[in-house]
Scaffold this active site. Structure first.
Site, mmCIF file in Angstrom:
data_model
loop_
_atom_site.group_PDB
_atom_site.id
_atom_site.type_symbol
_atom_site.label_atom_id
_atom_site.label_comp_id
_atom_site.label_asym_id
_atom_site.label_seq_id
_atom_site.Cartn_x
_atom_site.Cartn_y
_atom_site.Cartn_z
ATOM 1 C CB VAL A 33 0.001 -5.975 4.070
ATOM 2 C CG1 VAL A 33 -1.193 -5.309 4.715
ATOM 3 C CG2 VAL A 33 -0.195 -6.164 2.587
ATOM 4 C CE1 TYR B 76 -2.950 0.452 5.067
ATOM 5 C CE2 TYR B 76 -1.801 -0.548 6.899
ATOM 6 C CZ TYR B 76 -1.890 -0.271 5.568
ATOM 7 O OH TYR B 76 -0.924 -0.699 4.732
ATOM 8 C CE1 TYR C 4 -4.940 -0.978 -4.970
ATOM 9 C CE2 TYR C 4 -5.294 -3.348 -4.982
ATOM 10 C CZ TYR C 4 -5.137 -2.164 -4.290
ATOM 11 O OH TYR C 4 -5.176 -2.167 -2.912
ATOM 12 C CB SER D 66 -0.907 0.035 1.227
ATOM 13 O OG SER D 66 -2.001 -0.797 1.034
ATOM 14 C CE LYS E 235 -4.136 0.898 -1.210
ATOM 15 N NZ LYS E 235 -4.284 -0.064 -0.169
HETATM 16 O O1 DON Z 1 -5.119 -4.581 -1.914
HETATM 17 C C1 DON Z 1 -4.344 -5.296 -1.322
HETATM 18 O O2 DON Z 1 -4.752 -6.197 -0.616
HETATM 19 C C2 DON Z 1 -2.840 -5.111 -1.363
HETATM 20 N N1 DON Z 1 -2.281 -5.307 -2.571
HETATM 21 C C3 DON Z 1 -2.434 -3.803 -0.743
HETATM 22 C C4 DON Z 1 -2.368 -4.102 0.669
HETATM 23 C C5 DON Z 1 -1.833 -3.101 1.538
HETATM 24 O O3 DON Z 1 -0.656 -2.991 1.819
HETATM 25 C C6 DON Z 1 -2.897 -2.304 2.135
HETATM 26 N N2 DON Z 1 -2.624 -2.134 3.416
HETATM 27 N N3 DON Z 1 -1.945 -2.695 4.164
#
Ligand code: DON
Length: 326
Positions: free
Chosen positions: A268, A250, A198, A73, A76
């Site tokens: 993550v 988050y 994405y 993330s 983002k």
């Molecule tokens: O959308 C997802 O599940 C991941 N590719 C992005 C996850 C992420 O790091 C969001 N927060 N932790």
């Protein structure tokens, strides 16, 4: 003591504190790598790195700072900057707001009052932002994303194709979010393609050193700390820093702002990047996560650094000499 000598001492202090914190938290084995994307569970949970890059490019790196991991993330934040730069604030705000949700990052939700995604740091906002990535086909749009990373890193990063395939195979929540956005008219009717982009942008491989460099560039108003090149406009970095502070961690964002007080974004994959405006970028990599999806050792290191170096944005008597001397 001159300002320069005092600053030098602070830098040496930062270095020794990073080594100390690395030693202290290396034994903390609470939490576990993300497993909702099966491939992410394959990482060595004990990797641990702390990296700092000052606004003039001086760096301190401790532990596994060259070990690649997926950015998840944290990208983002970069894509949000790209969307603002490419489409302008008004067009972006029409699709994605700036309100923290207090909900988990992958909640299937819209800001119903404004018919847009709540903010760019949760999946619904990030998918809406990904829809804005320019290019005629998926490959061109991925190329646009990688070119963005290249501006920060001076090289095109690799993509972890196994993680990407795993994201694709388990991505039905993100598909639900994307179709909700389509139904609300927030994204164009090319959902499968946008999700391909994405999943790819989540799977970009970076190191803790890379993240600290990215953080330093954003903290430096968009000017790259070593090349001196403008990577992104200052008004765009202002917006990036604002949403990082309010939404970057988050549903832990409020507590983070209160205790750490550094605009930051986590992923993550175990990375957290923090940006101290005018001072530099900090990054921690450790894949053991808490219930919010934040790196446990990462949160501990940021709490300790913020406290010891008065890095909270609202520390009244903050001694930001790290900035002046660096
Ligand atoms: O959308 C997802 O599940 C991941 N590719 C992005 C996850 C992420 O790091 C969001 N927060 N932790």
């Amino acid at each position: 003591m001159t300002d320069a000598a005092h600053g030098q001492r602070r830098i040496e202090w930062l270095e020794s504190v990073c080594v100390e914190l690395h030693d202290e938290f290396a034994t903390l084995d609470d939490g576990a790598p993300a497993s909702y994307i099966p491939e992410l569970a394959q990482v060595d949970p004990d990797h641990f790195a702390i990296a700092a890059v000052a606004a003039d490019g001086r760096r301190q790196m401790v532990g596994d700072h060259s070990h690649p991991f997926t950015i998840q993330s944290i990208s983002k934040l970069l894509l949000y900057g790209l969307a603002l730069e490419t489409h302008g604030r008004e067009a972006v705000l029409e699709r994605v707001g700036v309100a923290p949700t207090g909900d988990p990052f992958n909640s299937i939700e819209l800001d119903d009052r404004h018919h847009r995604a709540p903010n760019p740091m949760v999946n619904s906002g990030a998918i809406a932002i990904t829809d804005l990535v320019q290019g005629g086909c998926v490959e061109e749009r991925i190329d646009t994303v990688l070119a963005l990373f290249e501006r920060f890193l001076g090289r095109r990063p690799d993509i972890d194709h196994d993680v990407c395939a795993s994201e694709y195979a388990t991505g039905n929540r993100n598909r639900a979010i994307a179709y909700l956005l389509l139904n609300a008219g927030v994204v164009e009717d090319r959902v499968a393609e946008t999700l391909d982009v994405y999943f790819m942008q989540s799977s970009v491989l970076v190191t803790a050193g890379d993240l600290a460099l990215i953080g330093a560039t954003i903290a430096n108003g968009g000017v790259h700390p070593t090349t001196g090149e403008r990577v992104i406009a200052p008004q765009v970095t202002r917006d990036m820093l604002t949403v990082a502070l309010t939404c970057g961690m988050y549903d832990y964002a409020g507590e983070w702002a209160y205790t750490v007080g550094i605009p930051a974004k986590s992923g993550v994959g175990g990375g957290i990047v923090g940006m101290i405006p005018g001072v530099g970028g900090l990054a921690v990599f450790s894949p053991r996560l808490d219930e919010h999806g934040n790196s446990i050792r990462g949160v501990k290191v940021f709490e300790a650094l913020s406290e010891r170096f008065d890095m909270h944005l609202f520390d009244f008597d903050s001694n930001r000499t790290w900035r002046r001397s660096a």
